[in-house]
Design an enzyme around this catalytic site. Structure first.
Site, PDB file in Angstrom:
ATOM      1  N   GLY A 191       2.735   1.175   3.358  1.00 55.58           N
ATOM      2  CA  GLY A 191       2.949  -0.190   3.817  1.00 55.58           C
ATOM      3  C   GLY A 191       2.352  -0.440   5.187  1.00 55.58           C
ATOM      4  CB  CYS A 210      -0.998  -0.013   1.163  1.00 54.43           C
ATOM      5  SG  CYS A 210      -0.312   0.217   2.806  1.00 54.43           S
ATOM      6  CG  HIS A 222      16.647 -11.781  13.620  1.00 57.63           C
ATOM      7  ND1 HIS A 222      17.203 -10.664  14.184  1.00 57.63           N
ATOM      8  CD2 HIS A 222      17.689 -12.545  13.204  1.00 57.63           C
ATOM      9  CE1 HIS A 222      18.523 -10.751  14.131  1.00 57.63           C
ATOM     10  NE2 HIS A 222      18.840 -11.887  13.519  1.00 57.63           N
TER      11      HIS A 222
END
Length: 146
Positions: A71, A68, A101
């Protein structure tokens, strides 16, 4: 790169970048399912973010890419789903870390703030980076509320 189907979703502000993403995926031999939007007409990012999240959770696609304007809205929507770990990346190093991670299963990019070259580098990193596990596994397992 292994064969997989990637889900795609955007709003109107992310539509142009999503079109670039389709070409990128085609060039890598990666199949995709487009959950919308299908034009630059103003729309609600949440509608398409929820559709993508459902596709990942149901196993219809293995990973996703949401886009988008900033974001942020797409990431917030996607992360409402218990089976989604969506990470917003605007540089390749962030894409690396959200995979390594956090075992992100959806990449979110800010359509108004990155160019196509940067997006390609971000996707290269996202798809090439495995989850490290180890000390990160317990953290990732603690994310869902249910």
């Amino acid at each position: 790169m292994e064969t997989k189907t990637v889900g795609l979703a955007s709003d109107h502000a992310g539509f142009k970048l999503k079109q670039f993403v389709k070409g990128y995926l085609d060039s890598k031999g990666i199949t995709y399912k487009d959950y919308g939007t299908y034009s630059e007409d103003s729309c609600n990012y949440a509608e398409f973010g929820h559709a993508l999240a459902n596709g990942v959770e149901d196993g219809e696609v293995c990973q996703g890419i949401g886009i988008c304007g900033s974001g942020e809205g797409m990431a917030m929507t996607l992360n409402k789903h218990q089976g989604i770990r969506a990470g917003l990346a605007w540089i390749p190093e962030i894409a690396h870390l959200i995979r390594q991670h956090n075992d992100a299963n959806v990449l979110v990019m800010p359509g108004r703030f990155i160019d196509n070259d940067t997006a390609a580098k971000i996707m290269d990193e996202f798809f090439a980076t495995p989850f490290e596990g180890g000390r990160h596994l317990a953290r990732v397992k603690s994310i869902p509320l249910s």
